[in-house]
Write an enzyme that holds these catalytic residues in place. Structure first.
Site, PDB file in Angstrom:
ATOM      1  N   ARG A 217     -10.355   0.748  -6.244  1.00  0.00           N
ATOM      2  CA  ARG A 217     -10.942   1.277  -4.622  1.00  0.00           C
ATOM      3  C   ARG A 217     -11.678   2.249  -4.640  1.00  0.00           C
ATOM      4  NH1 ARG A 217      -6.768   5.395  -1.797  1.00  0.00           N
ATOM      5  NH2 ARG A 217      -6.845   4.427   0.418  1.00  0.00           N
TER       6      ARG A 217
ATOM      7  N   ARG B  23     -13.846  13.015   3.376  1.00  0.00           N
ATOM      8  CA  ARG B  23     -12.768  14.563   3.649  1.00  0.00           C
ATOM      9  C   ARG B  23     -11.851  13.880   2.184  1.00  0.00           C
ATOM     10  NH1 ARG B  23      -7.847  12.438   4.874  1.00  0.00           N
ATOM     11  NH2 ARG B  23      -8.040  10.447   6.707  1.00  0.00           N
TER      12      ARG B  23
ATOM     13  N   HIS C  36       0.879  -1.611  -0.139  1.00  0.00           N
ATOM     14  CA  HIS C  36       0.166  -0.090   0.251  1.00  0.00           C
ATOM     15  C   HIS C  36       1.028   0.996   0.378  1.00  0.00           C
ATOM     16  CE1 HIS C  36      -3.660   2.242   0.664  1.00  0.00           C
ATOM     17  NE2 HIS C  36      -3.024   3.303   1.198  1.00  0.00           N
ATOM     18  N   CYS C  37       1.426   1.589  -1.748  1.00  0.00           N
ATOM     19  CA  CYS C  37       1.561   3.003  -1.345  1.00  0.00           C
ATOM     20  C   CYS C  37       1.129   3.935  -2.739  1.00  0.00           C
ATOM     21  CB  CYS C  37       3.300   2.919  -1.591  1.00  0.00           C
ATOM     22  SG  CYS C  37       3.275   1.582  -3.085  1.00  0.00           S
ATOM     23  N   HIS C  38       1.597   5.844  -2.325  1.00  0.00           N
ATOM     24  CA  HIS C  38       0.797   5.819  -4.038  1.00  0.00           C
ATOM     25  C   HIS C  38       2.107   6.548  -4.706  1.00  0.00           C
ATOM     26  CE1 HIS C  38      -2.956   5.643  -1.056  1.00  0.00           C
ATOM     27  NE2 HIS C  38      -1.853   5.646  -0.011  1.00  0.00           N
TER      28      HIS C  38
ATOM     29  N   TYR D   8     -12.042   1.779   1.217  1.00  0.00           N
ATOM     30  CA  TYR D   8     -11.548   2.849   2.680  1.00  0.00           C
ATOM     31  C   TYR D   8     -12.719   3.324   2.853  1.00  0.00           C
ATOM     32  CZ  TYR D   8      -8.419   5.996   4.546  1.00  0.00           C
ATOM     33  OH  TYR D   8      -7.628   6.099   5.755  1.00  0.00           O
TER      34      TYR D   8
ATOM     35  N   TYR E 154      -6.594  17.446  -1.192  1.00  0.00           N
ATOM     36  CA  TYR E 154      -5.643  17.996  -1.334  1.00  0.00           C
ATOM     37  C   TYR E 154      -4.311  18.429  -2.184  1.00  0.00           C
ATOM     38  CZ  TYR E 154      -4.565  13.362  -1.479  1.00  0.00           C
ATOM     39  OH  TYR E 154      -4.328  11.756  -1.966  1.00  0.00           O
TER      40      TYR E 154
ATOM     41  N   ASP F  35       2.165   3.122   3.684  1.00  0.00           N
ATOM     42  CA  ASP F  35       1.257   4.199   3.088  1.00  0.00           C
ATOM     43  C   ASP F  35       2.041   5.211   2.426  1.00  0.00           C
ATOM     44  OD1 ASP F  35      -0.892   5.775   2.619  1.00  0.00           O
ATOM     45  OD2 ASP F  35      -0.884   6.168   4.644  1.00  0.00           O
TER      46      ASP F  35
HETATM   47  O1  LIG Z   1      -6.649   9.299   5.277  1.00  0.00           O
HETATM   48  C1  LIG Z   1      -6.142   9.293   4.283  1.00  0.00           C
HETATM   49  O2  LIG Z   1      -5.595  11.036   4.096  1.00  0.00           O
HETATM   50  C2  LIG Z   1      -5.480   8.711   2.999  1.00  0.00           C
HETATM   51  C3  LIG Z   1      -5.946   9.454   2.234  1.00  0.00           C
HETATM   52  C4  LIG Z   1      -5.523   8.660   0.197  1.00  0.00           C
HETATM   53  C5  LIG Z   1      -5.361   8.867  -1.274  1.00  0.00           C
HETATM   54  O3  LIG Z   1      -6.000  10.611  -0.900  1.00  0.00           O
HETATM   55  O4  LIG Z   1      -6.170   8.773  -1.613  1.00  0.00           O
HETATM   56  O5  LIG Z   1      -5.122   6.807   0.957  1.00  0.00           O
HETATM   57  C6  LIG Z   1      -5.129   6.988   2.032  1.00  0.00           C
HETATM   58  O6  LIG Z   1      -4.638   4.956   1.735  1.00  0.00           O
HETATM   59  C7  LIG Z   1      -5.149   7.294   2.623  1.00  0.00           C
END
Ligand SMILES: O=C(O)c1cc(C(=O)O)oc(=O)c1
Length: 291
Positions: free
Chosen positions: A120, A126, A27-29, A152, A45, A244
């Site tokens: 996803r 938020r 889990h990373c981005h 999520y 954001y 993350d």
């Molecule tokens: O809790 C968060 O702000 C968050 C945001 C995102 C996303 O913006 O995709 O992904 C995550 O895994 C967690």
């Protein structure tokens, strides 16, 4: 939207814990780079660039072999930045997409070719404007073979989401365990409700991730370790782990990624559990053809 956010640690430490060979950060981005892959006009954001080169350097520093790149909400339903990360990984990354539920089968096939293995659904108010359950169910029914749903949500809407989750026709992976209040301990109300969800189907998986988001006491995140270790042991064949990184939205208490890796032996105490958490389980979801 004002300034671009830096949500990651400038110089993460080298972890003391060494992951097993072939370990997957599942889990990373990636963020951008913005000049090439602009953020969505609906993004909640606006981060600084955190592209594939940075991700792969961190992977190597932390002792991991592969990544699963999850499309971040700031890129909306345009998966180009995530696909770029996968394409530049030399086969060492796969991904999870976020799609417009009206996506065609041909477009889904292109995502599969690009290394995506799931989509996803994000229910955090938020982060996204809407989460249309009826449309989500419709697209969930026509995913490419072998794909799963990543979902999520926060603990306070789990009860309300249960009928929706029950109706999902493919395996489900829950991000960050549905954000339980870990200060309630391993037998607290949130963990009980989450266990009930896991007990309802044997193809619901979860990510034992984000002590930094879930433990208000901060590093070394003792409440997280106490609450999550029993869950990992009890559901050891359907749990995966990730950094993350680059920690979307974390502006205070940005975690040291080396310390996050050092959480692993605290939630998975034996070599056998660590092998499942970091290798066997994520490989079953993302590289099943290699098993
Ligand atoms: O809790 C968060 O702000 C968050 C945001 C995102 C996303 O913006 O995709 O992904 C995550 O895994 C967690």
């Amino acid at each position: 939207m004002t300034d671009r956010i830096v949500s990651w640690h400038a110089s993460p430490s080298k972890p003391r814990y060494t992951p097993p060979a072939g370990a997957v950060d599942a889990h990373c981005h990636v963020f951008g780079p913005m000049a090439e892959f602009p953020f969505s006009p609906k993004a909640k954001y606006l981060p600084e660039d955190a592209g594939p080169d940075m991700l792969f350097a961190l992977r190597d520093q932390l002792g991991f072999a592969r990544n699963v790149i999850v499309q971040a909400s700031c890129h909306g339903t345009n998966n180009a930045a995530t696909l770029n990360g996968i394409a530049r990984s030399n086969g060492k990354a796969r991904g999870v997409a976020v799609v417009d539920p009206a996506i065609s089968e041909a477009e889904l096939a292109v995502l599969h070719e690009g290394g995506m293995r799931g989509i996803r659904f994000n229910f955090l108010k938020r982060l996204v404007d809407d989460a249309p359950k009826d449309k989500f169910l419709e697209v969930a029914a026509r995913l490419p073979k072998g794909w799963h749903i990543v979902i999520y949500f926060e603990a306070d809407i789990l009860a309300e989401l249960r009928p929706f989750i029950d109706a999902l026709p493919v395996p489900v992976v829950v991000d960050h365990m549905g954000r339980p209040d870990v200060t309630q301990g391993p037998d607290g109300a949130d963990m009980k409700a989450f266990r009930a969800l896991l007990d309802s189907r044997d193809d619901i998986w979860f990510k034992a991730t984000c002590p930094d988001r879930l433990d208000p006491a901060g590093d070394p995140w003792n409440a997280f370790a106490d609450a999550v270790a029993p869950l990992v042991a009890d559901y050891q064949d359907r749990v995966i782990w990730g950094t993350d990184w680059p920690h979307p939205n974390m502006e205070t208490n940005i975690p040291d990624d080396g310390h996050l890796v050092d959480m692993i032996p605290r939630i998975a105490a034996t070599a056998e559990l660590q092998q499942k958490l970091l290798v066997t389980n994520p490989m079953r979801l993302y590289w099943p053809e290699e098993l």
